[in-house]
Design a protein around this motif. Structure first.
Motif, mmCIF file in Angstrom:
data_model
loop_
_atom_site.group_PDB
_atom_site.id
_atom_site.type_symbol
_atom_site.label_atom_id
_atom_site.label_comp_id
_atom_site.label_asym_id
_atom_site.label_seq_id
_atom_site.Cartn_x
_atom_site.Cartn_y
_atom_site.Cartn_z
ATOM 1 N N ALA A 97 -3.751 0.475 6.794
ATOM 2 C CA ALA A 97 -2.670 1.192 6.111
ATOM 3 C C ALA A 97 -3.245 2.128 5.044
ATOM 4 O O ALA A 97 -2.755 3.250 4.863
ATOM 5 N N ARG A 109 -2.915 10.936 5.988
ATOM 6 C CA ARG A 109 -1.619 11.420 6.449
ATOM 7 C C ARG A 109 -1.418 12.869 6.009
ATOM 8 O O ARG A 109 -1.761 13.235 4.891
ATOM 9 N N TYR A 164 -4.789 5.052 6.952
ATOM 10 C CA TYR A 164 -3.690 5.829 7.529
ATOM 11 C C TYR A 164 -3.027 6.702 6.465
ATOM 12 O O TYR A 164 -2.807 7.908 6.675
ATOM 13 N N GLN A 165 -2.745 6.106 5.300
ATOM 14 C CA GLN A 165 -2.056 6.877 4.253
ATOM 15 C C GLN A 165 -2.979 7.889 3.584
ATOM 16 O O GLN A 165 -2.529 8.945 3.128
ATOM 17 N N VAL A 206 0.872 -1.182 0.000
ATOM 18 C CA VAL A 206 0.000 0.000 0.000
ATOM 19 C C VAL A 206 0.903 1.223 0.000
ATOM 20 O O VAL A 206 1.620 1.472 0.986
ATOM 21 N N GLU A 228 -4.874 -5.172 8.579
ATOM 22 C CA GLU A 228 -3.700 -4.298 8.589
ATOM 23 C C GLU A 228 -3.581 -3.520 7.271
ATOM 24 O O GLU A 228 -3.228 -2.335 7.270
#
Lengths: 206, 94, 56
Positions: free
Chosen positions: A74, A81, A77-78, A12, A70
């Motif tokens: 990810a 960000r 999260y990205q 990812v 997970e």
């Protein structure tokens, strides 16, 4: 027990944050057909499973679901960000931000928190496997819906396509586990007793 | 494919090697689920054994050169290598 | 009206139960990198989403 591998099952690498998209995809983390429910469903169901081949499959698919959990985290999260306050407000991410800042928390796209009622562990292997097959199809539909939203964004659509393909493989394997279960039961009446409870036929009697 | 991975291993950079480990590990996972419901399928077992061996070798090689992918490869002297390894969810900047 | 095959394998598959056909081993993709991108090593399980009805 488990061992951790310090890599994602599928890469990812998202270059451009998109908080609006993150709010949609978070459903695959903690939504009704998301990975939190999927992993807990299979890893919880396996204890009452009377056949060790089927318990083994539930363990291995449940483990793969943890790797998918997970991956989805990810992605979120990205996508969130380095967001500016302006982006947070304009994307509608402000409501999530108030309670969690940029922390990853299991909720559905509509904001409903994760709840164990989103999966079942019924202690009856035919029932549980039938639920598991439906669960894989529900997740597959959710990915179809996500894919329509991310057509122009290969950084997001590539891992989503991967996750979607895994739902179809898991559906096939749960279907085969149901065939294994059928082979161990009487085809004249698959529902005569619960092989995980009525051991020696005594379970139903006092 | 796998021979190519093995032969080029010494030359490959970190990212390429990590990607190859992802590819081979994925084949191992998909074969394992198949074998869970087809436990006597010899052809699938041969594929599994083959790729599982390659996965183990590549992980050992990668962990020696870059960072430990699992605790099995985390032996450390001066610095705790497991803790210094990058976090998988950070992704790669290019 | 569509012509349904009502007489298909009635003895092998009793009613009131779900059956998924067994997958047989027909080999895996030679190109494992392609298999990784697709999400399965088994060509017969590759069923991508197209979002369109015509998919030849």
């Amino acid at each position: 027990m488990w061992n951790y591998e310090k890599r994602l099952q599928f890469p990812v690498n998202i270059k451009k944050p998109d908080a609006k998209l993150a709010q949609a995809i978070i459903s695959q983390y903690g939504g009704p057909d998301g990975k939190m429910g999927a992993s807990m469903r299979y890893l919880s169901q396996r204890y009452a499973t009377p056949y060790k081949e089927v318990a083994g499959l539930l363990t291995d698919i449940g483990t793969e679901e943890l790797a998918h959990l997970e991956m989805v985290a990810a992605i979120i999260y990205q996508l969130t960000r380095n967001l500016s306050m302006d982006e947070i407000e304009k994307s509608g991410f402000d409501k999530y931000y108030i309670d969690h800042t940029l922390g990853i928390w299991p909720q559905a796209a509509g904001g409903v928190p994760f709840n164990a009622n989103q999966f079942q562990s019924k202690g009856d292997i035919i029932t549980d496997l039938t639920e598991d097959m439906a669960a894989e199809q529900k997740a597959r539909t959710t990915y179809d819906n996500i894919l329509r939203l991310v057509q122009d964004c290969p950084d997001v659509s590539e891992p989503i396509k991967f996750l979607r393909a895994r739902e179809i493989v898991h559906f096939q394997r749960f279907g085969e586990a149901l065939r294994i279960t059928q082979d161990k039961l009487d085809a004249k009446n698959f529902y005569a007793f619960n092989p995980g409870f009525d051991t020696n036929g005594k379970g139903a009697q006092k | 494919m796998n021979n190519q991975i093995m032969n080029n291993q010494g030359l490959q950079n970190k990212q390429q090697m990590l990607k190859d480990i992802g590819i081979v590990s994925f084949a191992v996972v998909d074969l394992a689920l198949y074998l869970d419901t087809h436990p006597t399928d010899r052809a699938a077992m041969e594929y599994f054994n083959h790729y599982n061996r390659i996965k183990t070798q590549m992980e050992r090689e990668f962990s020696r050169n870059y960072f430990p992918l699992t605790m099995n490869h985390a032996e450390s002297n001066r610095e705790w290598r497991w803790g210094a390894a990058p976090l998988p969810w950070e992704g790669v900047c290019d | 009206m569509q012509d349904y095959k009502f007489d298909e394998f009635p003895d092998k598959f009793p009613v009131a139960m779900a059956y998924v056909p067994w997958q047989r081993f027909n080999g895996i993709y030679d190109d494992l990198e392609k298999a990784y991108r697709i999400g399965t090593i088994f060509p017969e399980l590759n069923k991508p989403f197209t979002g369109r009805r015509c998919t030849s």
